[in-house]
Write a protein that holds these residues in place. Structure first.
Motif, mmCIF file in Angstrom:
data_model
loop_
_atom_site.group_PDB
_atom_site.id
_atom_site.type_symbol
_atom_site.label_atom_id
_atom_site.label_comp_id
_atom_site.label_asym_id
_atom_site.label_seq_id
_atom_site.Cartn_x
_atom_site.Cartn_y
_atom_site.Cartn_z
ATOM 1 N N LEU A 333 0.914 -1.021 -0.402
ATOM 2 C CA LEU A 333 0.397 0.007 0.121
ATOM 3 C C LEU A 333 0.681 1.148 0.104
ATOM 4 N N LEU A 334 1.848 1.523 0.632
ATOM 5 C CA LEU A 334 3.103 2.137 0.550
ATOM 6 C C LEU A 334 3.416 2.914 -1.038
ATOM 7 N N LEU A 335 3.718 1.643 -1.734
ATOM 8 C CA LEU A 335 4.125 1.638 -2.697
ATOM 9 C C LEU A 335 3.429 2.578 -3.768
ATOM 10 N N PHE A 336 2.094 1.489 -3.951
ATOM 11 C CA PHE A 336 0.176 2.282 -4.063
ATOM 12 C C PHE A 336 0.562 3.701 -4.058
ATOM 13 N N ALA A 337 0.892 3.857 -3.153
ATOM 14 C CA ALA A 337 0.157 5.503 -2.463
ATOM 15 C C ALA A 337 0.911 6.591 -3.216
ATOM 16 N N ALA A 338 2.515 5.797 -3.103
ATOM 17 C CA ALA A 338 4.096 6.528 -3.878
ATOM 18 C C ALA A 338 3.130 7.078 -5.151
ATOM 19 N N LEU A 339 2.938 5.451 -5.761
ATOM 20 C CA LEU A 339 3.252 5.863 -7.134
ATOM 21 C C LEU A 339 2.220 6.891 -7.480
ATOM 22 N N THR A 340 1.406 6.724 -7.060
ATOM 23 C CA THR A 340 -0.259 7.708 -8.164
ATOM 24 C C THR A 340 0.769 8.782 -7.554
ATOM 25 N N SER A 341 1.247 9.539 -6.611
ATOM 26 C CA SER A 341 1.442 10.542 -6.270
ATOM 27 C C SER A 341 2.353 10.838 -6.844
ATOM 28 N N ALA A 342 3.216 9.686 -7.917
ATOM 29 C CA ALA A 342 4.829 10.348 -8.719
ATOM 30 C C ALA A 342 4.304 10.684 -10.238
ATOM 31 N N VAL A 343 2.899 9.631 -10.306
ATOM 32 C CA VAL A 343 2.379 9.849 -11.285
ATOM 33 C C VAL A 343 2.337 11.128 -11.394
ATOM 34 N N SER A 344 0.956 12.048 -10.116
ATOM 35 C CA SER A 344 0.875 13.407 -10.539
ATOM 36 C C SER A 344 2.347 14.411 -10.622
ATOM 37 N N LEU A 345 3.224 14.643 -10.451
ATOM 38 C CA LEU A 345 4.254 14.905 -9.764
ATOM 39 C C LEU A 345 4.536 14.827 -11.696
ATOM 40 N N PHE A 346 4.666 13.641 -12.480
ATOM 41 C CA PHE A 346 5.210 13.332 -13.306
ATOM 42 C C PHE A 346 4.478 13.970 -14.725
ATOM 43 N N GLU A 347 3.554 14.044 -14.894
ATOM 44 C CA GLU A 347 2.215 14.377 -15.384
ATOM 45 C C GLU A 347 2.436 16.000 -15.576
ATOM 46 N N PRO A 348 2.295 16.751 -14.630
ATOM 47 C CA PRO A 348 2.151 18.241 -14.937
ATOM 48 C C PRO A 348 3.374 18.491 -15.599
ATOM 49 N N VAL A 349 4.582 18.269 -15.374
ATOM 50 C CA VAL A 349 6.308 18.414 -16.219
ATOM 51 C C VAL A 349 6.178 17.831 -17.415
ATOM 52 N N THR A 350 5.317 16.416 -18.373
ATOM 53 C CA THR A 350 5.084 16.188 -18.952
ATOM 54 C C THR A 350 4.087 16.987 -20.123
ATOM 55 N N ALA A 351 3.221 17.405 -19.543
ATOM 56 C CA ALA A 351 2.022 18.486 -19.742
ATOM 57 C C ALA A 351 2.735 19.893 -20.699
ATOM 58 N N PHE A 352 3.278 19.942 -19.729
ATOM 59 C CA PHE A 352 4.557 21.364 -19.697
ATOM 60 C C PHE A 352 5.260 20.964 -21.469
ATOM 61 N N LEU A 353 5.584 19.782 -21.274
ATOM 62 C CA LEU A 353 6.431 19.751 -23.195
ATOM 63 C C LEU A 353 5.518 19.818 -24.116
ATOM 64 N N ILE A 354 4.008 19.320 -23.439
ATOM 65 C CA ILE A 354 3.442 18.636 -24.781
ATOM 66 C C ILE A 354 2.424 20.270 -24.936
ATOM 67 N N ASP A 355 1.713 20.516 -24.100
ATOM 68 C CA ASP A 355 1.330 22.213 -24.279
ATOM 69 C C ASP A 355 2.199 23.322 -24.727
ATOM 70 N N GLU A 356 3.061 23.240 -24.300
ATOM 71 C CA GLU A 356 4.265 24.701 -25.026
ATOM 72 C C GLU A 356 4.887 24.033 -25.713
ATOM 73 N N TYR A 357 5.421 23.342 -25.993
ATOM 74 C CA TYR A 357 6.146 23.000 -26.775
ATOM 75 C C TYR A 357 5.791 21.684 -27.715
ATOM 76 N N GLN A 358 5.014 21.498 -27.601
ATOM 77 C CA GLN A 358 4.264 20.396 -28.764
ATOM 78 C C GLN A 358 4.369 19.535 -28.899
ATOM 79 N N TRP A 359 5.129 18.448 -27.914
ATOM 80 C CA TRP A 359 5.826 17.392 -28.146
ATOM 81 C C TRP A 359 4.807 16.673 -28.130
ATOM 82 N N ARG A 360 5.150 15.078 -28.474
ATOM 83 C CA ARG A 360 4.336 14.295 -28.147
ATOM 84 C C ARG A 360 4.802 13.864 -26.797
#
Ligand code: PHE
Length: 464
Positions: A333-360
């Motif tokens: 459960l500790l791993l699950f909890a950490a994983l869904t949060s890490a995903v949510s930290l990873f996503e804004p950075v990814t979306a930044f590249l997608i929205d700002e620089y039109q990366w795939r």
């Protein structure tokens, strides 16, 4: 992408603004359902902050009183800021940098860039502790880490985090898992992970709680956790609670903005914000009920600090009937909890590249993965070979933790509060149009413009 004029009132939400609205919505990934969004956002919120940090901070700050203050912070400022970040995402359909530029002009985009950097920096040290959860899960599965001898557990834990190969490998494994989920996209990756991992997390917590509270002597722990003794509250307690409330709701890092940007037009924001805050709080309470009774039952000092999870819990499991199974459930459960949060930290950075620089998405995920590993490695090594490297008298890990959680996160919260409450208020308030929550409109504004600055300047005054 066309940039909208600089005026705050250039409303993306005006009913005639069909073009801009359509622009913002079409081609944008969306959540499959409102429940999917709530669970994903709650999955972000409920992480190491709730399950690992909350119990030991409660332990250090006198039990029930801290819990009461924390609840107070979450239910006021927490809800107000959650709603503010959701509003930004919902109004523009963009991640934070692009959203702030569209609504506020070029200079505001810098606030977005800093918030995105904040997400990236938090992710870089978060994956270090995420790696520990992977390693400990493997160890309990093979049965090697359960021992009642506390000294042995301390030395094993210290040896593990100091070992460069083991800690980098487990950090890499955790980061890889995170990247796989983000690469799969919003509905297939993030939403699905939330839908499966969040209920699993709550179920596993209930399971561990059932075992923990039936231990002889556990009642003392429950009473200590649930009965507030307000005489122990100091300024430091108030501010610690506020910092943890922000961190545990994932505020100030653009996370809620990007998740909010995948919302359909008719989403009910206010009730979603309340739901996310409630689930996050519930998780903190359950984490307390899971760990503190066991700590009391086995006579461990509740103020043992960060080691409470990785050192104390294995000792407790070793002495429990069925401890081996409970231990596996716990680290899972500790791993699950950490994983869904890490995903949510990873996503804004990814979306930044997608929205700002039109990366795939694919290349963006790979870039974030590599950058995070490079930036996170020094944090991992700062528990071992680089533990002598001190910047401003802190190890690299501590420095990253401190600057992000104490400086950048509140700064992000403050800017968003001001932006919503003052800069674009006439537009922002429309997200509550047609809801029953009209009484909340003025309250929301007071929370944003008055209480948030007071509380945040308080945190800074305390911690600087
Ligand atoms: N809320 C997460 C936790 O408690 C951490 C986090 C902070 C995630 C900021 C996203 C953004 O573990």
């Amino acid at each position: 992408m066309s940039h909208l004029p600089d005026t705050p009132a250039a409303p993306l939400v005006a009913s005639t603004g069909a073009t801009s609205d359509a622009l913002a919505i079409t081609g944008r990934a969306t959540w499959g359902s409102r429940l999917g969004f709530i669970l994903a956002a709650a999955g972000s919120a409920v992480g190491l902050g709730a399950v690992w940090k909350f119990p030991y901070v409660v332990g250090q700050h006198g039990g029930g009183a801290f819990l009461a203050v924390y609840l107070g912070c979450v239910l006021t400022l927490g809800v107000a800021l959650l709603l503010a970040e959701m509003t930004l995402g919902r109004l523009t359909g963009k991640s934070i940098t692009t959203a702030l530029r569209e609504l506020g002009g070029r200079r505001w985009a810098w606030v977005g860039r800093i918030a995105t950097f904040n997400a990236f920096a938090i992710l870089s040290f978060y994956v270090v502790v995420g790696g520990w959860t992977v390693a400990y899960l493997m160890r309990v599965m093979t049965g090697t880490v359960l021992a009642s001898d506390a000294e042995r557990l301390v030395s094993e834990f210290s040896a593990f985090i100091a070992d460069p190969v083991a800690s980098l490998a487990s950090m890499g494994a955790f980061l890889g898992l995170t990247a796989v989920i983000v690469a799969a996209g919003v509905q297939k990756g993030i939403e699905r992970a939330g839908k499966w991992l969040m209920p699993a997390l709550f179920l596993l917590m209930l399971l561990v709680i059932a075992r923990a509270v039936t231990l002889p002597g556990a009642m003392a722990g429950i009473a200590w956790f649930l009965t507030p003794d307000f005489s122990v509250i100091s300024g430091a307690t108030l501010l610690e609670a506020l910092g943890l409330a922000f961190f545990s709701l994932s505020l100030g890092a653009g996370m809620i903005v990007v998740y909010g940007s995948y919302l359909p037009k008719d989403a009910r924001l206010a009730s979603s914000a309340v739901w996310v805050a409630t689930l996050a709080t519930l998780a903190c309470c359950l984490a307390g009920l899971m760990i503190l009774p066991a700590v009391f039952a086995f006579g461990v000092a509740p103020n043992a600090g960060p080691g409470l999870t990785f050192i104390t819990m294995p000792a407790i499991f070793a002495q429990m009937p069925f401890g081996h199974l409970v231990a596996i459930a716990f680290f899972l459960l500790l791993l699950f909890a950490a994983l869904t949060s890490a995903v949510s930290l990873f996503e804004p950075v990814t979306a930044f590249l997608i929205d700002e620089y039109q990366w795939r998405r694919g290349p963006a995920v790979v870039a974030v993965l590599v950058a995070t590993f490079v930036f996170g490695a020094p944090a991992a090594l700062s528990f071992g070979v680089w533990s002598d490297v001190r910047i401003f008298d802190r190890t690299i890990f501590d420095l990253m933790d401190y600057t992000t959680v104490n400086l950048l996160t509140p700064a992000g919260g403050l800017c968003v509060a001001w932006f919503i409450g003052a800069r674009i208020w006439p537009t922002a308030r429309t997200v509550l149009d047609g809801t029953r929550a009209q009484w909340f409109v003025p309250v929301w504004r007071v929370l944003l413009l008055v209480l948030t600055p007071i509380a945040i300047f308080g945190v800074w005054y305390q911690s600087l």
